[in-house]
Design a protein around this motif. Sequence first.
Motif, short mmCIF file in Angstrom:
data_model
loop_
_atom_site.label_atom_id
_atom_site.label_comp_id
_atom_site.label_asym_id
_atom_site.label_seq_id
_atom_site.Cartn_x
_atom_site.Cartn_y
_atom_site.Cartn_z
N SER A 151 0.85 -1.02 -0.06
CA SER A 151 -0.03 -0.15 0.04
C SER A 151 0.95 1.18 0.00
O SER A 151 0.61 2.32 -0.75
CB SER A 151 -0.84 -0.07 1.34
N ARG A 152 2.15 1.19 0.58
CA ARG A 152 2.90 2.47 1.06
C ARG A 152 3.75 2.68 -0.13
O ARG A 152 3.99 3.66 -0.72
CB ARG A 152 3.57 2.49 2.19
N PHE A 153 4.25 1.51 -0.75
CA PHE A 153 5.27 1.43 -1.94
C PHE A 153 4.72 2.00 -3.07
O PHE A 153 5.23 2.55 -3.97
CB PHE A 153 5.94 0.11 -2.05
N ARG A 154 3.29 1.69 -3.54
CA ARG A 154 2.74 1.82 -4.64
C ARG A 154 2.44 3.58 -4.77
O ARG A 154 2.15 3.97 -5.76
CB ARG A 154 1.53 1.19 -4.94
N ASN A 158 2.89 11.86 -2.41
CA ASN A 158 2.32 11.88 -1.30
C ASN A 158 1.03 12.72 -1.50
O ASN A 158 0.79 13.67 -1.88
CB ASN A 158 3.27 12.42 -0.14
N ARG A 159 -0.08 11.80 -0.98
CA ARG A 159 -1.41 12.32 -1.12
C ARG A 159 -2.16 12.87 0.28
O ARG A 159 -2.81 13.76 0.37
CB ARG A 159 -2.34 11.30 -1.59
N ASN A 160 -1.44 12.42 1.57
CA ASN A 160 -1.91 12.85 2.57
C ASN A 160 -0.92 12.93 3.71
O ASN A 160 0.23 12.43 3.38
CB ASN A 160 -3.32 11.94 3.18
N GLU A 161 -1.13 13.28 4.74
CA GLU A 161 -0.12 13.35 5.89
C GLU A 161 0.38 11.99 6.24
O GLU A 161 1.42 12.11 6.65
CB GLU A 161 -0.91 14.10 7.34
N HIS A 162 -0.56 10.93 6.30
CA HIS A 162 0.24 9.64 6.37
C HIS A 162 1.06 9.46 5.49
O HIS A 162 2.25 8.68 6.07
CB HIS A 162 -0.91 8.69 6.48
N MET A 178 8.09 8.19 -3.72
CA MET A 178 8.58 6.84 -4.55
C MET A 178 8.83 7.51 -5.93
O MET A 178 9.75 6.77 -6.67
CB MET A 178 7.40 5.97 -4.39
N GLU A 179 8.23 8.34 -6.65
CA GLU A 179 8.39 8.95 -7.83
C GLU A 179 9.78 9.44 -8.01
O GLU A 179 10.62 9.07 -8.92
CB GLU A 179 7.37 10.03 -8.27
N ASP A 180 10.58 10.07 -7.03
CA ASP A 180 12.01 10.35 -6.84
C ASP A 180 12.81 9.33 -6.98
O ASP A 180 13.93 9.34 -7.57
CB ASP A 180 12.25 11.61 -5.56
N PHE A 181 12.47 8.49 -6.13
CA PHE A 181 13.39 7.09 -6.15
C PHE A 181 13.52 6.37 -7.53
O PHE A 181 14.30 5.91 -7.79
CB PHE A 181 12.97 6.12 -5.22
N PHE A 204 -3.15 19.92 -9.74
CA PHE A 204 -2.39 19.06 -9.00
C PHE A 204 -1.94 17.84 -9.49
O PHE A 204 -0.94 17.22 -9.05
CB PHE A 204 -3.35 18.66 -7.47
N GLU A 205 -2.50 17.53 -10.52
CA GLU A 205 -2.34 16.08 -11.16
C GLU A 205 -1.05 16.14 -11.79
O GLU A 205 -0.51 16.86 -12.66
CB GLU A 205 -3.30 15.66 -12.00
N LYS A 206 -0.02 15.34 -11.60
CA LYS A 206 1.38 15.27 -12.13
C LYS A 206 1.62 14.03 -13.01
O LYS A 206 2.56 14.08 -13.67
CB LYS A 206 2.47 15.37 -11.10
N LEU A 207 0.98 12.98 -12.73
CA LEU A 207 1.23 11.81 -13.57
C LEU A 207 0.07 11.27 -14.24
O LEU A 207 -0.88 11.35 -13.57
CB LEU A 207 1.55 10.77 -12.47
N PRO A 208 0.04 10.83 -15.64
CA PRO A 208 -1.04 10.52 -16.16
C PRO A 208 -1.62 8.79 -15.71
O PRO A 208 -0.57 8.14 -15.24
CB PRO A 208 -0.55 10.52 -17.61
N PHE A 209 -2.54 8.36 -16.18
CA PHE A 209 -2.87 7.09 -16.10
C PHE A 209 -2.95 6.19 -14.67
O PHE A 209 -2.88 5.31 -14.57
CB PHE A 209 -2.10 6.19 -16.93
#
Length: 480
Positions: A151-154, A158-162, A178-181, A204-209
Motif C-alpha cells: 500500500s505504501r510503496f505503490r 504523497n497524497r495525505n499526511e500519513h 517514490m517517484e523521486d526514487f 495538482f495532477e502530475k502523473l497520467p494513467f
Amino acid sequence: MENEQPLLEEKKLKSALLQFIFPFSLHSDCQLKLKKQLTADGYIPFRLDHLELEDAFYGPGYRISHQSLERYYLPFTNSVIFPHEESKHGFQRYSKRLELICSLESPKWSFELHIHSVDVVLCPYDLGFITIRVELPCEDLAFTQALEVASRFRVLQNRNEHDKLVQLSVASSRFDEMEDFIFKVLVPGMLPFVDKTELEASYFEKLPFFVDECMYVQGLISFTDQSQIHEADCYRASKIDGMDDEGNAYISATNMDYIRKYLEGHLYDRWGPNTYYVSEESSFFCLTKESKEVSTALGNHMYGEYYYGVLINLFYKIVLLKLSNRYSHVQLDQNQEEIEDLIRSITTFSARYYFLEVISKSQGKELFVQLRHHLGIDELFGDVKKTLSDLYKYQETFRTKRSNYLLLILTIYTVISGIYGMNQVIEDLKAPIDWGKLKAYSIFEYIALGVTVSGICIAAGLGIATLYRLAKERKRAKAE
C-alpha cells in the motif's frame, strides 16, 4: 440489525512477491534515443531466445521458462509481446538486475525490501511501463505488514499526511516520494522522455494513467501451511488494506454480506481452498497456502505468463483512454488531419492489437477475462468503436460539403472563363502577348482576365495540394 464481522486473523508468510507497474506516456519518436539511454544505464533487451535470462531477474529460486511462456499465448499475440527483432509495433522490454536492499520506514515501523530487478517496456502508441520487482523477507513478516508495504510503496506522490511520514532508505539516500526514487535511482535517464502534455491544464495532477497517483500492484502472498485463507483475506488483498493508525490489521469493509457479494465478481477460486486469485482495477493478487515447491511454481507464473497478461490489459486500457482523449480534442478543433490520424490509429489498434482471444490455456483465459472486466476494457473499446463510427460520419459529411463547395466554385469559374472569358481575352493571351492591349481593356474584360488567370492558379494549387496529400499519406503508411 447486527452484521457478521469479518475475521481478521493475522497470518505468517512463507514468501511475499510484489511487482509494481508504472505506466507512462512517451514523447513522439523518442524510442530510439530512449533505447540508447537504457543501454547506457545498464538495461539489456529481453528476448525469448536468450535462455540465459530465464532466471536473471526474479530472485533466488525463481525462473520462467521462455518456451512455456511462448506456448501460453497465441501466435498473433506473441508477435506483439515477444517480437523477434526491434520493432515499434511490438513490446520492447529492457531489464536490469539490481539486487538492491531498501528500507521502508515510518515513525511506527520499518520493513526491509529486496528489489531484484526493473523492467522498462516500450509499447506502441508512445506508451511504456516501468515494472519494479520486490521481495519481502518473511522471517517475521505477517500478512498485514506485507499489505502495508504494498500500500505504501505503490504511492508515487504523497497524497495525505500519513504518506508524508513514510520514507524509503537506500544506502545513504532517503526519499520522501517514490517517484523521486524511481527517476533518480532505478531509471535515472528516463525523465526527459516522459510526456506530461496532457497534464498541463491540471492544477495538482502530475502523473497520467493513475488512480490516486498510485502504481498497479501484482503480488503473490504465500501463507504457512497451517493457515486458513478467509474471505476477509481475499478482500483485503484486493483492496490492499494494510494497517490502521494503531498498527492493527485494517479492512475497508465490515459487512460480510457486502464482502461476499464483492468477491463473487472479483475472486477466481478454481484452486480453492488452497489458492485464490483476486483482481481489482489497481491490483491482482494470488493468495496460497500450498507447499514451498508449489508456491515457487505459482511465483514463476506471476513473473511470467500472468505478468504479461496484466501488461496486455493495461496496454489496452491506456491506449483506449488515450484515443478517447484525442477524440475530445478533435471534436473541438475539427482538424481534418487529426481526424484522419485518429481514424487510422483506432483502425490499426483494432486490427493489429486488440484480440478477444490471446491465450491458449483455459485457466489463463478465465483470469485474463477477469482482469479485462475489472479494468473496464470492453466498455472502453465499445466507446472507441462508437467514436470511430462518429468520425466516419463527420468525415463523410465534411467531404460532401467540401465537394459541393468545390463543385460550385469550379462551375462558376467554368461558366465565366469558358463562355465569357474565352470570348473576351483569349485571343490576347496567345503568344507573343502584347501587354499594351491591357490598357485598353474595359472593366468586364479585366474581370474576365482575372477569372481566367485565377482559375488556372486554383487548378494548379488543387493539383499540388492533392499530390502533397498523397505523398503524406504514403509516408504515414510506410511509417506504420
